[in-house]
Design a protein around this motif. Structure first.
Motif, short mmCIF file in Angstrom:
data_model
loop_
_atom_site.label_atom_id
_atom_site.label_comp_id
_atom_site.label_asym_id
_atom_site.label_seq_id
_atom_site.Cartn_x
_atom_site.Cartn_y
_atom_site.Cartn_z
N ASP A 500 0.85 -1.18 0.00
CA ASP A 500 0.00 0.00 0.00
C ASP A 500 0.89 1.24 0.00
O ASP A 500 2.12 1.15 0.16
CB ASP A 500 -0.95 -0.02 1.19
N GLU A 505 -0.30 -1.27 5.96
CA GLU A 505 -0.99 -2.56 5.84
C GLU A 505 0.00 -3.66 5.47
O GLU A 505 -0.11 -4.80 5.95
CB GLU A 505 -2.09 -2.47 4.79
N SER A 588 -4.13 -2.30 -7.32
CA SER A 588 -4.70 -1.28 -6.45
C SER A 588 -3.62 -0.57 -5.65
O SER A 588 -2.66 -1.19 -5.17
CB SER A 588 -5.71 -1.91 -5.48
N ASP A 590 -4.07 0.47 -2.86
CA ASP A 590 -4.24 -0.03 -1.49
C ASP A 590 -3.42 -1.30 -1.25
O ASP A 590 -3.41 -1.83 -0.14
CB ASP A 590 -5.72 -0.31 -1.20
#
Length: 625
Positions: A500, A505, A588, A590
């Motif tokens: 991320d 994370e 992503s 994320d």
């Protein structure tokens, strides 16, 4: 390539230290083996090569010939196969000696003189954006040589046992080695002598007339087209300008030719259309002589001429499309279905035309798919339930291959006036290019392929398809490389942790992987060995490599290896500005976890917040330690 972690290597680092059975491998074929492979063609030799990476698995491969294959029929190497060869460590060497396909030239009748041909169009053969590797032409003997070398240099020290012909087998209901295989010596001082070898598993890679297939009650089912082709590898003098380019030729009155330039810059293969075969031919067309094939080629090539100086190999064949009714013996006995003991691979499963370059390529993927599964099961890493996935996965691929080749070979045999449009053959070639290149294989949801719930986290890595590599920067030494090129054929799963933006994370996930009681590392990695024995876990950061502080990176990505417990520095990577892997593969911001199985196929995609879901995915695939 990582080496020296067991001590200074003074010789070729591609020769791995012998281990397990490789420490004292008997020259003579043993009476009992874990895996007996019948046939040293593409499917058989890659199966043996992969299994040689499992040092405690006794694998032997028998071949009825008395020596290595010297002249092979297959020559087309699709880009997916070159990716595979990268995993086996010889893609670069093979590329150097092979002919590289760049364009395909289409020749059609000259509108002003239909008895002559003219170049009508050119189509690129390089699949830009699909693979970083080219399509190649090289004799299958060289592929077999490289795979045999890989097996010879692997921990288990694989070799081919020449001069053994398969006679038959029986599968018993019990015993550690339940398959009794009868072999007969086909060469050597004891030629004609029979013996029985007992095996836990048998792989029949013994071609279209497979005796192993017959021994389990299997058969090839399908049809034969009413069309014959002559194929010849020749050294020739010609004024045909595209003799060093792949060319598809449709003549006005002589039929069609597929021209395949061969490695070495002189040899050329011609597939020459011999026309339709009458129903009552009874195989007579196969008696067509080489002089007739050469004469036919000259008719098709008008106004150009072909003066053949030497013929290295030639044959006549009728196109047949057949598929086996079984890929293993699970249903080959009375009573309930049981775990398979005998498997079929390669031409023992599927036969088709040679003109799409599929036989060797699909066979290689058959063998690799099966071999890593057998290796994990026999090493005690995985449950036997993994083995039926071979048939489930490869049967679908073989059926798709037969369907594609029927359409392609039909078009190749058509006369120009029979096409709906002048460019129909070229249009089909372009539209279907990814299929013969090997990139349309997509395994369906199973214990090996997760559902698509999290596909959106990494859209460029479709579940069930091969891991499509992309460039990244190795942070430890600022070396730019393709991420997927470090995926070796060593039987391990890959777990790519795409970070991320701020890494929070990722750090939490890495801590769980190291310390969580239900993490895959804790559940499935045996103590006392290399930290990455089961999983090759890599970090890919979003920021430039200059901005990645290795002192802040989790120890997960510096596994300890070898007897000296040295740190690996190959696991931490970063995106390259302008070639950002996150953008290139739709990952992503994320972050995401991408799990890749040992044969390159994407098995699962999960968010960085995943914990039990990742562990649960591996529970049916690996045995806890």
């Amino acid at each position: 390539m990582e080496f020296h972690h067991h001590g200074y290597v003074r010789t070729d680092p591609r020769i791995e230290p012998a281990a397990g059975i490789g420490l004292n491998r008997p020259e003579e074929l043993p009476d009992e083996v874990d895996v007996l492979i019948v046939g040293a063609g593409p499917a058989g030799i890659i199966t043996a090569a992969q299994l040689a990476q499992f040092p405690n698995v006794v694998t032997r491969i028998v071949e009825r010939r008395s020596h290595r294959l010297e002249v092979g029929q297959a020559d087309g190497i699709q880009a997916r196969s070159v990716e595979t060869f990268q995993a086996f460590g010889f893609a670069g060497r093979l590329i150097d000696e092979a002919y590289q396909l760049t364009d395909t030239e289409f020749w059609t009748p000259d509108p002003e003189n239909p008895r002559h041909i003219v170049r009508s169009s050119t189509t690129p053969d390089t699949l830009i954006g699909v693979s970083e590797f080219p399509q190649l032409i090289v004799n299958q003997t060289r592929v077999a040589d490289y795979l045999a070398e890989f097996a010879r240099n692997s921990p288990a020290r694989g070799e081919v046992d020449y001069g053994y012909e398969f006679e038959g087998l029986e599968v018993e209901d019990s015993g550690e080695y339940p398959v009794a295989v009868t072999l007969r010596r086909s060469s050597g001082p004891d030629e004609g002598a029979a013996r029985v070898v007992r095996a836990k598993y048998v792989v029949g890679a013994d071609g279209a007339r497979s005796r192993v297939r017959a021994s389990i009650g299997g058969s090839l089912q399908g049809d034969q087209a009413d069309h014959a082709w002559g194929v010849m590898d020749v050294l020739a003098v010609t004024d045909f300008p595209d003799v060093r380019r792949k060319s598809v030729i449709q003549s006005g009155d002589g039929g069609n030719i597929l021209v395949i330039p061969r490695e070495g810059n002189f040899l050329v293969r011609f597939y020459v259309d011999l026309g339709e075969v009458p129903e009552d031919d009874g195989g007579a067309v196969r008696a067509t002589g080489i002089e007739q094939i050469i004469a036919r080629a000259n008719t098709i090539l008008r106004p150009f001429t072909l003066d053949v100086k030497d013929v290295s190999w030639w044959s006549v064949y009728e196109v047949a499309h057949r598929l086996t009714d079984r890929f293993d013996d699970a249903d080959s006995h009375p009573g309930a279905r049981r775990a398979p003991r005998v498997f079929l691979a390669g031409d023992a499963c599927h036969t088709h035309s040679a003109k799409a370059g599929q036989g060797m390529n699909v066979s290689l993927q058959d063998g690799w798919n099966l071999a890593w599964k057998l290796g994990q099961v026999l090493s005690g890493h995985a449950p036997e339930a993994l083995l039926p996935t071979y048939s489930d996965e490869r049967r679908v691929i073989a059926k798709n291959l037969i369907d594609f080749d029927k359409e392609w070979s039909t078009l190749m045999a058509m006369r120009p006036e029979d096409f709906a449009t002048p460019g129909e053959l070229e249009d089909f070639y372009i539209a279907t290019a990814e299929f013969p290149a090997g990139f349309m294989t997509q395994y369906q949801e199973s214990i090996l392929t997760a559902g698509s719930e999290h596909q959106g986290l990494a859209t460029g890595f479709p579940l069930g398809k091969r891991f499509k590599s992309a460039p990244a920067m190795r942070v430890s030494d600022a070396v730019r490389a393709h991420l997927g090129h470090h995926h070796r054929a060593d039987g391990r799963y890959r777990i790519y942790a795409f970070a991320d933006a701020d890494g929070s994370e990722l750090n939490a996930w890495a801590d769980w992987m190291l310390n969580g009681g239900d993490s895959p590392l804790r559940l499935f990695t045996p103590p006392g060995g290399d930290d990455d024995a089961r999983f090759d876990v890599k970090l890919v950061a979003q920021q430039d490599y200059h901005d990645v502080d290795l002192l802040e990176v989790s120890p997960l990505f510096f596994p300890r290896l070898g007897p000296f417990r040295l740190k690996s520095y190959e696991k931490v990577w970063a995106a390259i500005p302008g070639e950002d892997i996150f953008e290139e593969r739709g990952i992503s911001r994320d972050g995401a976890i991408v799990v890749v199985r040992p044969d390159h196929y994407v098995a699962n995609i999960l968010p960085l917040t995943s914990r039990g879901e990742l562990a649960d995915f591996f529970r049916p695939l690996l045995n806890e330690v």
